[in-house]
Design a protein around this motif. Sequence first.
Motif: not given
Length: 164
Positions: A55-59, A76-77, A79-83
Motif C-alpha cells: 500500500r505504501e508503495a502506491g497500490a 482512496l488516494r 478520492a471521495a469516501e464511497p457511499a
Amino acid sequence: MRLYGVTGWKNAGKTGLMERLVAEIAARGHSVSTVKHAHHDTDVDQPGRDSFRHREAGAREVLLASPNRWALMNELRGAAEPALDELLTRMSPVDLVLIEGYKRAPHPKVEAYRQETGKPPLSDGNDSIRAIASDCPLPDATLPVFDLDDTAAIAGFILKEVGL
C-alpha cells in the motif's frame, strides 16, 4: 440484504452492543455481517508487514489472503469516501448486515444511549432511529426503550423489524 444500524454518540456503547447483537443473532441461526464507519484515519494493516509495504508503495487495492481469512484493502488516494450503498454491493449476501455509525443514513437504527455522554438522545431529530437502548430511564421517549444490556430483547426487536 436486510440492514439495521446501531448509532449513538461517542462512548455510548455502540461497539459493545454491536458485538453482543452479532453473537445473539448468529446464535439464533442467522448469518450476520457488519459495517463499521469511522470518522478518523484508521488502519487495519501493520507497519512493516508485506501488505502495508504494498500500500505504501502506491497500490490502489491490496488483497491479503491466508488459510483462515482474506481482506481487501482499498486506498482512496484522495478520492471521495464511497457511499454506504456502494460499499454494501461489495459484501457477500447474508441474512442481516448490522451497521455501526452512519447516523444520517436512511436505514433503520437502534440508538445506544448512555446518560454519561451528557448529550440528548439522537432520536429526537432522526426519524431513522426506531428504538433506544439506554442505561437510564427515558420517560419522555416516544420510541421503544430497552435496557442497554438486554441484548436478547434488542435482537428480537431488530429481527422482527427486518422480518427474520
